[in-house]
Scaffold this active site. Structure first.
Site, short mmCIF file in Angstrom:
data_model
loop_
_atom_site.label_atom_id
_atom_site.label_comp_id
_atom_site.label_asym_id
_atom_site.label_seq_id
_atom_site.Cartn_x
_atom_site.Cartn_y
_atom_site.Cartn_z
CG ASP A 1 -0.17 -0.04 2.54
OD1 ASP A 1 0.97 -0.56 2.56
OD2 ASP A 1 -0.70 0.46 3.56
CG HIS B 1 7.64 0.44 10.38
ND1 HIS B 1 7.86 0.11 11.69
CD2 HIS B 1 7.41 1.78 10.36
CE1 HIS B 1 7.76 1.18 12.45
NE2 HIS B 1 7.49 2.22 11.67
#
Length: 349
Positions: free
Chosen positions: A41, A274
């Site tokens: 995303d 991340h």
């Protein structure tokens, strides 16, 4: 025979049953790349993870599926098409899920990633005519069946596409090699959620999907905030991207300005990579210490999105975790080695 080791917190990590592999097969495996479907995303750290995959000498990107998360589905799909063009990626892109399984739509994370999801750099219009015609869940099902036992799913947004694939093709679990996800927060070393005190954003955005993915009969490695928050990258380390002669790295640096400013406003001198951590777990699992056990997700109420693991060596009277597969939660990481792997990979020509 089973081999095991004790992590520094005393948790047993079961590696699995040993089996004989012929020299010919071993040679064949060593010469082949690990096939990856990247469920994403974009998102600034997603862009970093995507270039990490593209440049890795041991990974082969066979497909990308988009999913809502850092931005709405149309935004992140456009961003993925743009990154594919700028990074020279050949793999097809399939547009995936927008709403979560319960029909909710999470707001875009504009404060962190900018209004357009990629740090508000100028992005030209991108045509969706080049997308694979299949929806994300169908693309996943078809590709893993095309390469049975060879494809690892790396998911770094909401897990809606993976859950939809499970719902429409329950046997898909038999064809997937591994699943590696960035998500969750289990409270190791005091690291809690980033969306609420108990929930990480990817899980909070579609907790029903996450619970179904963790409860399916496939092998999942969960790379959550417990380890990604141990991967601070100093602002001057990110500047290596600008100093590179590679246009892709220079683009990452430009995108990262929004990210850097967000963390600077939070009083920090570093960012976090991340999503790249999940890619690193697919490349080199030995970088992580893990704990095994069934994982459940709270799907509603004030604790929505909380991830809870029952360690394999613990027993309780309540059966909510019973008859569910043991999954692998990353609880520690060799931060230095992972960051070296990341920069050495993306900075190479």
């Amino acid at each position: 025979m089973k081999y095991s080791r004790i992590g520094r917190r005393g948790f047993m990590h079961v590696v699995g049953a040993a089996s004989f592999v012929s020299p010919a097969k071993a040679m064949s495996r060593s010469n082949s790349k690990q096939k990856i479907i990247f469920d994403t995303d974009p998102g600034i750290d997603d862009a970093m993870a995507l270039l990490f995959i593209q440049k890795s000498p041991v990974l082969e990107l066979v497909g990308i599926t988009t999913v809502a998360g850092n931005g709405l589905i149309d935004t992140v799909t456009r961003n993925t098409l743009y990154l594919k063009d700028r990074f020279g990626i050949k793999a097809p892109i399939a547009k995936g899920a927008g709403p979560a399984l319960d029909g909710s739509v999470s707001p875009a994370s504009t404060r962190v990633h900018g209004e357009n999801g990629l740090g508000d750099i100028l992005i030209p219009p991108m045509s969706e005519n080049t997308l694979d015609p299949r929806p994300g869940w169908k693309f996943i099902s078809d590709i893993v069946r095309q390469y049975p036992g060879e494809v690892t799913l790396v998911a770094v947004g909401h897990f809606t596409n993976l859950a939809q694939a499970l719902r429409y093709d329950p046997d898909v679990v038999k064809f997937v090699k591994d699943v590696v996800v960035m998500g969750g927060a289990f409270g190791f070393d005091g690291y809690l959620g980033n969306r609420t005190p108990c929930a990480e954003s990817n899980i909070y955005g579609d907790p029903i999907a996450a619970d179904e993915v963790f409860s399916a009969q496939w092998k999942v490695t969960i790379v959550g905030l417990d380890v990604t928050m141990k991967l601070p990258v100093k602002f001057n380390e990110i500047d290596q991207l600008k100093q590179s002669n590679d246009p892709a790295c220079q683009l990452l640096w430009a995108i990262s300005r929004k990210y850097v400013n967000y963390y600077r406003q939070e009083g920090l001198d570093h960012i976090y990579i991340h999503d790249a951590a999940a890619v690193a777990a697919a490349i080199n699992p030995a970088l992580f210490t893990r704990r095994s056990g069934a994982v459940r997700v709270v799907t509603e109420g004030f604790a929505r999105g909380e991830t809870i693991q029952k360690p394999d060596d613990r027993h309780y009277l309540i059966s909510n975790w019973d008859n569910r597969p043991s999954q692998s939660v990353c609880i520690d990481v060799d931060s230095s080695k992972l960051k070296n792997l990341f920069f050495e990979t993306i900075l190479k020509k």
